[in-house]
Write a protein that holds these residues in place. Structure first.
Motif, PDB file in Angstrom:
ATOM      1  N   PRO A   1       0.828  -1.204   0.000  1.00  0.00           N
ATOM      2  CA  PRO A   1       0.000   0.000   0.000  1.00  0.00           C
ATOM      3  C   PRO A   1       0.861   1.252   0.000  1.00  0.00           C
ATOM      4  CG  PRO A   1      -0.035  -1.053   2.162  1.00  0.00           C
ATOM      5  CD  PRO A   1       0.687  -1.987   1.239  1.00  0.00           C
ATOM      6  N   ALA A   2       0.263   2.344  -0.413  1.00  0.00           N
ATOM      7  CA  ALA A   2       0.876   3.657  -0.262  1.00  0.00           C
ATOM      8  C   ALA A   2       0.224   4.339   0.940  1.00  0.00           C
ATOM      9  CB  ALA A   2       0.696   4.474  -1.523  1.00  0.00           C
ATOM     10  N   PHE A   3       0.718   5.536   1.265  1.00  0.00           N
ATOM     11  CA  PHE A   3       0.217   6.244   2.445  1.00  0.00           C
ATOM     12  C   PHE A   3       0.162   7.735   2.164  1.00  0.00           C
ATOM     13  CE2 PHE A   3       2.328   2.393   3.806  1.00  0.00           C
ATOM     14  CZ  PHE A   3       1.428   1.843   4.703  1.00  0.00           C
ATOM     15  N   LEU A   4      -0.786   8.397   2.797  1.00  0.00           N
ATOM     16  CA  LEU A   4      -0.715   9.843   2.935  1.00  0.00           C
ATOM     17  C   LEU A   4      -0.089  10.116   4.288  1.00  0.00           C
ATOM     18  CD1 LEU A   4      -4.065  11.186   1.450  1.00  0.00           C
ATOM     19  CD2 LEU A   4      -1.873  10.736   0.322  1.00  0.00           C
ATOM     20  N   VAL A   5       0.982  10.878   4.276  1.00  0.00           N
ATOM     21  CA  VAL A   5       1.812  11.089   5.458  1.00  0.00           C
ATOM     22  C   VAL A   5       1.638  12.523   5.941  1.00  0.00           C
ATOM     23  CG1 VAL A   5       4.199  11.230   6.245  1.00  0.00           C
ATOM     24  CG2 VAL A   5       3.477   9.339   4.785  1.00  0.00           C
ATOM     25  N   ARG A   6       1.490  12.672   7.243  1.00  0.00           N
ATOM     26  CA  ARG A   6       1.337  13.996   7.849  1.00  0.00           C
ATOM     27  C   ARG A   6       2.702  14.482   8.327  1.00  0.00           C
ATOM     28  NH1 ARG A   6      -3.608  15.635   9.430  1.00  0.00           N
ATOM     29  NH2 ARG A   6      -4.339  13.512   9.817  1.00  0.00           N
ATOM     30  N   ALA A   7       3.124  15.636   7.815  1.00  0.00           N
ATOM     31  CA  ALA A   7       4.457  16.159   8.128  1.00  0.00           C
ATOM     32  C   ALA A   7       4.532  16.656   9.560  1.00  0.00           C
ATOM     33  CB  ALA A   7       4.790  17.299   7.173  1.00  0.00           C
ATOM     34  N   ARG A   8       5.695  16.422  10.171  1.00  0.00           N
ATOM     35  CA  ARG A   8       5.977  16.943  11.507  1.00  0.00           C
ATOM     36  C   ARG A   8       7.266  17.753  11.440  1.00  0.00           C
ATOM     37  NH1 ARG A   8       3.870  12.809  15.758  1.00  0.00           N
ATOM     38  NH2 ARG A   8       5.249  13.980  17.107  1.00  0.00           N
ATOM     39  N   PRO A   9       7.417  18.775  12.284  1.00  0.00           N
ATOM     40  CA  PRO A   9       8.692  19.514  12.289  1.00  0.00           C
ATOM     41  C   PRO A   9       9.833  18.554  12.586  1.00  0.00           C
ATOM     42  CG  PRO A   9       7.037  20.635  13.625  1.00  0.00           C
ATOM     43  CD  PRO A   9       6.470  19.287  13.284  1.00  0.00           C
ATOM     44  N   ASN A  10      10.914  18.626  11.829  1.00  0.00           N
ATOM     45  CA  ASN A  10      12.009  17.695  12.032  1.00  0.00           C
ATOM     46  C   ASN A  10      13.289  18.318  11.490  1.00  0.00           C
ATOM     47  OD1 ASN A  10      12.536  16.605   9.165  1.00  0.00           O
ATOM     48  ND2 ASN A  10      10.356  16.199   9.315  1.00  0.00           N
ATOM     49  N   VAL A  11      14.501  17.839  11.901  1.00  0.00           N
ATOM     50  CA  VAL A  11      14.734  16.543  12.515  1.00  0.00           C
ATOM     51  C   VAL A  11      14.906  16.753  14.028  1.00  0.00           C
ATOM     52  CG1 VAL A  11      16.263  14.547  12.539  1.00  0.00           C
ATOM     53  CG2 VAL A  11      15.893  15.803  10.399  1.00  0.00           C
ATOM     54  N   ALA A  12      14.191  15.968  14.849  1.00  0.00           N
ATOM     55  CA  ALA A  12      14.170  16.185  16.288  1.00  0.00           C
ATOM     56  C   ALA A  12      15.534  15.880  16.912  1.00  0.00           C
ATOM     57  CB  ALA A  12      13.094  15.313  16.939  1.00  0.00           C
ATOM     58  N   GLU A  13      15.993  16.782  17.768  1.00  0.00           N
ATOM     59  CA  GLU A  13      17.309  16.647  18.390  1.00  0.00           C
ATOM     60  C   GLU A  13      17.397  15.431  19.296  1.00  0.00           C
ATOM     61  OE1 GLU A  13      20.497  19.713  20.487  1.00  0.00           O
ATOM     62  OE2 GLU A  13      18.551  20.420  19.744  1.00  0.00           O
ATOM     63  N   ALA A  14      16.258  14.941  19.749  1.00  0.00           N
ATOM     64  CA  ALA A  14      16.253  13.766  20.627  1.00  0.00           C
ATOM     65  C   ALA A  14      16.871  12.544  19.955  1.00  0.00           C
ATOM     66  CB  ALA A  14      14.818  13.451  21.053  1.00  0.00           C
ATOM     67  N   HIS A  15      16.908  12.527  18.632  1.00  0.00           N
ATOM     68  CA  HIS A  15      17.433  11.366  17.917  1.00  0.00           C
ATOM     69  C   HIS A  15      18.882  11.547  17.454  1.00  0.00           C
ATOM     70  CE1 HIS A  15      13.439   9.575  17.806  1.00  0.00           C
ATOM     71  NE2 HIS A  15      12.964  10.729  17.373  1.00  0.00           N
ATOM     72  N   TRP A  16      19.481  12.695  17.699  1.00  0.00           N
ATOM     73  CA  TRP A  16      20.791  12.974  17.120  1.00  0.00           C
ATOM     74  C   TRP A  16      21.888  12.060  17.659  1.00  0.00           C
ATOM     75  CZ3 TRP A  16      21.337  19.050  16.703  1.00  0.00           C
ATOM     76  CH2 TRP A  16      20.341  19.522  15.851  1.00  0.00           C
ATOM     77  N   ASP A  17      21.844  11.753  18.938  1.00  0.00           N
ATOM     78  CA  ASP A  17      22.883  10.867  19.484  1.00  0.00           C
ATOM     79  C   ASP A  17      22.814   9.497  18.814  1.00  0.00           C
ATOM     80  OD1 ASP A  17      23.966  12.744  21.177  1.00  0.00           O
ATOM     81  OD2 ASP A  17      22.817  12.097  22.936  1.00  0.00           O
ATOM     82  N   THR A  18      21.592   8.961  18.674  1.00  0.00           N
ATOM     83  CA  THR A  18      21.429   7.657  18.036  1.00  0.00           C
ATOM     84  C   THR A  18      21.924   7.678  16.589  1.00  0.00           C
ATOM     85  OG1 THR A  18      19.507   7.203  19.421  1.00  0.00           O
ATOM     86  CG2 THR A  18      19.738   5.877  17.432  1.00  0.00           C
ATOM     87  N   LEU A  19      21.675   8.783  15.906  1.00  0.00           N
ATOM     88  CA  LEU A  19      22.081   8.913  14.501  1.00  0.00           C
ATOM     89  C   LEU A  19      23.565   9.240  14.337  1.00  0.00           C
ATOM     90  CD1 LEU A  19      18.990  10.947  13.241  1.00  0.00           C
ATOM     91  CD2 LEU A  19      19.586   8.610  12.569  1.00  0.00           C
ATOM     92  N   GLY A  20      24.244   9.606  15.447  1.00  0.00           N
ATOM     93  CA  GLY A  20      25.647  10.000  15.348  1.00  0.00           C
ATOM     94  C   GLY A  20      25.832  11.412  14.829  1.00  0.00           C
ATOM     95  N   TRP A  21      24.889  12.277  15.087  1.00  0.00           N
ATOM     96  CA  TRP A  21      24.930  13.637  14.568  1.00  0.00           C
ATOM     97  C   TRP A  21      25.428  14.668  15.583  1.00  0.00           C
ATOM     98  CZ3 TRP A  21      19.761  14.852  11.588  1.00  0.00           C
ATOM     99  CH2 TRP A  21      19.602  13.925  10.540  1.00  0.00           C
TER     100      TRP A  21
END
Length: 408
Positions: free
Chosen positions: A289-309
């Motif tokens: 299936p495809a999806f209609l996606v609702r945009a959110r402000p990003n990229v959230a800083e909470a994920h930066w450590d996990t991403l190595g950013w």
């Protein structure tokens, strides 16, 4: 020492630190991550020559992968992310072309045979917009028209009335070739398809090859031309859809390969936005299936450590830019299950690189390619949606269940 004066090794290492990947960590993303620093290093070099901060970045979306355009790849650029840099400078080698996807509401599901007849009529009779003959690109490469029935609601936020009231929709992926070369409208989008644009461009010679740029009034004039093409391509998709489906309501018409937000921010193979909550289509493989996606402000800083950013964002003063990237995947993107990874990148000279590919069979010998265009590939699936949601980039609001694909 400026970037222009640094050793190529040091400058390339610095460019790698400006590549921020949020992809699904497969071989498609690995190839992208291996190639993008060469394009970034070129932009850094051009920036430093102009006394600009060498700060060009790439933020890879969950569908980050290769570009199958051989010239764009050779110039050191990948697909599925946002490029951004400081300065009044257009980077032509990224090759924005205002490609995008539109979604339209249909009161009933058309018969496939009727639509195929309309598609053949489009080829026979042709279609024009503002006196420009439109090229039918709907069945070339990865362009398509898919027909869907609206499926389950996936969040509790209200949908716009036209979406909520629809029963069937189409999704059209299209761009056209009408303005890639010179035309009465302007000099063209692609420097390698327009002698006019190539003559306008300043060629920057770097240790990794050439970069074609415009600055000042030339850059601003070309960007105005690009925005005209983007508007034309929006209306182009609507014109072709009306020819195929008759009068209907267009729900979404979004560019995923262009300069949507500014001259120096290119979204190449992903969406970018300024309005959180807007809906965008996410299409995966033809079997899903495809999806209609609702945009959110990003990229959230909470994920930066996990991403190595985190460390790199602080070291290069890029935190504010990353927090306002606002990107979404537009599709599944290419992946290469026959490979388990990427080894070395062998530099044979400016704009001449070979990528060491490691087969899935650990006992098999590596092989080498200069471009991934000829490699067999698959399309990714639900892992792209899952990655998007895990990183809080956006949320699927509505599932679209595929009924059929319009083919020639």
């Amino acid at each position: 020492m400026s970037t222009a004066d640094a050793s190529p090794h040091t400058a390339l290492a610095r460019a790698r630190e400006h590549c921020f990947m949020a992809g699904v960590d497969d071989t498609g993303m690995a190839l992208c991550e291996a190639n993008v620093p060469y394009g970034l290093a070129k932009i850094h070099h051009a920036q430093a020559q102009r006394d600009l901060p060498p700060d060009a970045t790439f933020v890879g979306a969950p569908d980050a992968t290769v570009t199958r355009n051989p010239r764009r790849w050779q110039q050191g650029f990948g697909y599925g992310g946002v490029y951004q840099w400081s300065g009044d400078m257009a980077v032509l080698d990224i090759k924005p072309n205002a490609c995008g996807m539109s979604v339209g509401a249909l009161p009933e599901l058309p018969q496939l045979e009727e639509l195929q007849a309309r598609l053949h009529e489009l080829d026979r009779a042709g279609l024009a917009l503002e006196g420009v003959a439109l090229d039918n690109d709907l069945t070339e490469s990865n362009h398509f028209v898919d027909l869907f029935e609206l499926g389950d609601r996936l969040d509790d936020e209200p949908l716009p009335a036209p979406v909520a009231q629809a029963r069937y929709v189409y999704v059209m992926h299209s761009s056209g070739h009408e303005h890639r070369g010179p035309s009465p409208t302007g000099p063209g989008l692609y420097w390698d398809q327009s002698d006019t644009l190539a003559a306008m461009a300043e060629v920057v010679h770097t240790p990794w090859g050439r970069l074609h740029v415009l600055t000042g009034d030339a850059a601003q004039g070309w960007h105005r031309f690009y925005k005209q093409v983007e508007d034309f391509n929006h209306r182009r998709r609507e014109t072709i859809a009306k020819f195929l489906f008759g009068p209907h309501e267009v729900l979404i018409n979004a560019t995923h390969q262009g300069l949507v937000r500014s001259l120096n921010q290119a979204n190449i193979g992903c969406y970018t936005f300024d309005q959180p909550g807007a809906l965008f289509p996410l299409t995966l493989s033809p079997s899903l299936p495809a999806f209609l996606v609702r945009a959110r402000p990003n990229v959230a800083e909470a994920h930066w450590d996990t991403l190595g950013w985190s460390d790199r964002a602080e070291r290069h003063d890029l935190a504010a830019r990353l927090r306002n990237t606002n990107l979404l995947p537009h599709g599944g993107g290419y992946t290469y299950p026959q490979l388990r990874g990427i080894g070395r990148v062998l530099e044979d000279g400016p704009d001449a690189r070979r990528f060491e590919l490691l087969p899935a069979d650990p006992g098999a010998a590596p092989h080498y390619v200069d471009t991934p265009r000829g490699l067999p590939y698959d399309y990714r699936g639900m892992e792209v949606k899952e990655r998007m949601e895990a990183l809080d980039l956006g949320r699927a609001a509505l599932r679209l269940d595929l009924r059929y694909v319009l083919t020639a």
